[in-house]
Motif scaffolding. Structure first.
Motif, short mmCIF file in Angstrom:
data_model
loop_
_atom_site.label_atom_id
_atom_site.label_comp_id
_atom_site.label_asym_id
_atom_site.label_seq_id
_atom_site.Cartn_x
_atom_site.Cartn_y
_atom_site.Cartn_z
N MET A 116 56.25 98.92 72.50
CA MET A 116 57.36 98.48 71.03
C MET A 116 56.60 98.38 69.84
SD MET A 116 59.51 95.17 71.01
CE MET A 116 58.75 93.97 71.63
N PRO A 117 56.98 99.16 68.94
CA PRO A 117 56.34 99.14 67.69
C PRO A 117 56.12 97.55 67.08
CG PRO A 117 57.97 100.62 67.64
CD PRO A 117 58.21 99.87 68.75
N ARG A 118 55.01 97.59 66.10
CA ARG A 118 54.76 96.40 65.61
C ARG A 118 55.77 95.47 65.12
NH1 ARG A 118 52.65 99.66 61.95
NH2 ARG A 118 53.32 99.50 59.83
N ASP A 119 56.71 95.91 64.50
CA ASP A 119 57.68 95.31 64.06
C ASP A 119 58.87 94.73 64.78
OD1 ASP A 119 58.76 97.58 63.96
OD2 ASP A 119 59.38 97.94 61.92
N GLY A 120 58.82 95.01 65.96
CA GLY A 120 59.91 94.54 67.26
C GLY A 120 60.81 95.39 67.19
N LEU A 121 60.87 96.44 66.92
CA LEU A 121 61.92 97.44 66.89
C LEU A 121 61.88 98.25 68.39
CD1 LEU A 121 64.73 98.86 65.54
CD2 LEU A 121 63.15 100.53 64.97
N LYS A 122 62.89 98.18 69.24
CA LYS A 122 62.85 98.86 70.55
C LYS A 122 63.57 100.11 70.42
CE LYS A 122 62.90 94.44 73.22
NZ LYS A 122 64.01 93.43 74.11
N ALA A 123 62.94 101.15 71.15
CA ALA A 123 63.63 102.49 71.18
C ALA A 123 65.20 102.21 71.40
CB ALA A 123 63.00 103.42 71.99
N GLY A 124 66.27 103.02 70.87
CA GLY A 124 67.39 103.03 71.19
C GLY A 124 68.11 101.64 70.86
N THR A 125 67.77 100.88 69.89
CA THR A 125 68.48 99.74 69.59
C THR A 125 69.13 100.02 68.16
OG1 THR A 125 66.23 98.63 68.54
CG2 THR A 125 67.03 98.03 70.69
N SER A 126 70.20 99.05 67.93
CA SER A 126 70.63 99.43 66.75
C SER A 126 70.20 98.46 65.56
CB SER A 126 72.32 99.03 66.80
OG SER A 126 72.57 97.91 67.18
N VAL A 127 69.64 97.36 65.88
CA VAL A 127 69.15 96.47 64.84
C VAL A 127 67.87 96.06 65.07
CG1 VAL A 127 69.62 94.34 63.76
CG2 VAL A 127 71.50 95.78 64.25
N ALA A 128 66.87 95.76 64.14
CA ALA A 128 65.67 95.19 64.41
C ALA A 128 65.39 94.17 63.12
CB ALA A 128 64.63 96.14 64.69
N ILE A 146 60.76 106.18 49.61
CA ILE A 146 61.49 105.10 50.56
C ILE A 146 60.94 105.76 52.29
CG2 ILE A 146 63.34 104.04 51.41
CD1 ILE A 146 64.00 103.36 48.45
N HIS A 147 61.71 107.07 52.07
CA HIS A 147 61.75 107.59 53.45
C HIS A 147 60.35 107.88 53.96
CE1 HIS A 147 65.86 109.80 52.58
NE2 HIS A 147 66.22 108.56 52.92
N TYR A 148 59.63 108.35 52.97
CA TYR A 148 58.04 108.47 53.39
C TYR A 148 57.28 107.27 53.90
CZ TYR A 148 53.03 109.18 53.08
OH TYR A 148 51.82 108.81 53.37
N ARG A 149 57.80 106.19 53.24
CA ARG A 149 57.03 104.84 53.41
C ARG A 149 57.73 104.38 54.73
NH1 ARG A 149 52.95 104.24 50.36
NH2 ARG A 149 53.24 104.74 48.28
N LEU A 150 58.78 104.70 55.39
CA LEU A 150 59.64 104.46 56.50
C LEU A 150 58.87 105.15 57.61
CD1 LEU A 150 63.28 104.10 55.50
CD2 LEU A 150 61.70 101.98 56.42
N LEU A 151 58.74 106.53 57.36
CA LEU A 151 58.14 107.34 58.37
C LEU A 151 56.67 106.91 58.60
CD1 LEU A 151 59.86 110.72 57.48
CD2 LEU A 151 60.26 109.22 59.35
N MET A 152 56.00 106.35 57.66
CA MET A 152 54.70 105.93 57.88
C MET A 152 54.66 104.37 58.57
SD MET A 152 53.36 108.45 57.26
CE MET A 152 51.56 108.14 57.46
N SER A 153 55.68 103.76 58.92
CA SER A 153 55.87 102.63 59.25
C SER A 153 55.95 102.45 60.72
CB SER A 153 56.76 101.87 58.56
OG SER A 153 58.25 102.04 59.15
N GLY A 154 56.13 101.28 61.39
CA GLY A 154 56.32 101.11 62.68
C GLY A 154 57.70 101.68 63.33
N VAL A 155 58.66 101.79 62.37
CA VAL A 155 60.02 102.20 63.03
C VAL A 155 60.11 103.74 63.05
CG1 VAL A 155 61.02 100.25 61.83
CG2 VAL A 155 61.15 102.41 60.35
N ALA A 156 59.05 104.63 62.61
CA ALA A 156 59.03 106.13 62.50
C ALA A 156 59.29 106.45 64.01
CB ALA A 156 57.50 106.49 62.08
N PRO A 157 58.93 106.12 65.03
CA PRO A 157 59.52 106.69 66.27
C PRO A 157 60.82 106.76 66.42
CG PRO A 157 57.59 105.18 66.68
CD PRO A 157 58.07 105.00 65.16
N CYS A 158 61.56 105.64 65.85
CA CYS A 158 62.99 105.64 65.99
C CYS A 158 63.53 106.51 65.32
CB CYS A 158 63.36 104.14 65.81
SG CYS A 158 62.96 102.86 67.08
#
Length: 180
Positions: free
Chosen positions: A1-13, A49-61
């Motif tokens: 699970m990424p560091r910010d608590g987002l599980k793969a396949g979930t809709s909200v984190a 913003i897209h770049y920052r998100l792709l460099m964050s813990g939500v990137a895999p999702c």
């Protein structure tokens, strides 16, 4: 699970909003104060913003959503299809065929990623489209409901009240009233 608590396949984190992401979000919001700059600066800030998100813990999702052919990408296609066809009477089977998924897989993945079913999503699209018509074109609820694909204005009013907590006329009184 990424560091910010987002599980793969979930809709909200939930997670911490870093300053590197907060700053471009605030700059984008600040552009509302200078509308003439929006067409020139907003696309650049959105790319950041897209770049920052792709460099964050939500990137895999996010990569999963963007991966062509993945189930998540197909759900994105289903959402796009629903946005184009929201006023039409559709079935889950018809939507599943449009995005090359089985109906059961579409139903399961759609709910997993959005938190609601595809038909509930279509209903919200319709209600919000009708709301825009009532605000922008000053249509009454019945006319707006027919325009967005409802067959019954009373059904529309019930569903509108469920979503917004008040029937259309009452809910929109404050929106339409001029500010003095």
């Amino acid at each position: 699970m990424p560091r910010d608590g987002l599980k793969a396949g979930t809709s909200v984190a939930t997670g911490n909003l870093s300053n590197v992401l907060l700053e471009p979000l605030l700059r984008l919001l600040a552009l509302t104060q200078e509308p003439s700059s929006i067409p020139h600066l907003a696309p650049l800030i959105i790319k950041e913003i897209h770049y920052r998100l792709l460099m964050s813990g939500v990137a895999p999702c996010l990569w999963q959503l963007a991966s062509v052919g993945s189930a998540s990408h197909r759900i994105g296609e289903a959402i796009g299809w629903l946005k184009l066809h929201y006023a039409e009477r559709i079935s889950v089977e018809q939507l599943a065929t449009a995005v090359q998924m089985s109906a059961s897989s579409l139903h399961h993945r759609f709910r997993q990623l959005t938190g609601i079913s595809s038909l509930q999503y279509q209903k919200r699209l319709r209600i919000n489209a009708a709301r825009r018509l009532m605000i922008n074109e000053h249509l009454d609820a019945a006319t707006a409901s027919y325009r967005v694909g409802y067959e019954s204005p009373s059904q529309f009013s019930r569903e509108y009240k469920q979503l917004f907590g008040a029937p259309p006329k009452q809910h929109l009184e404050g929106v339409r009233r001029p500010i003095t």
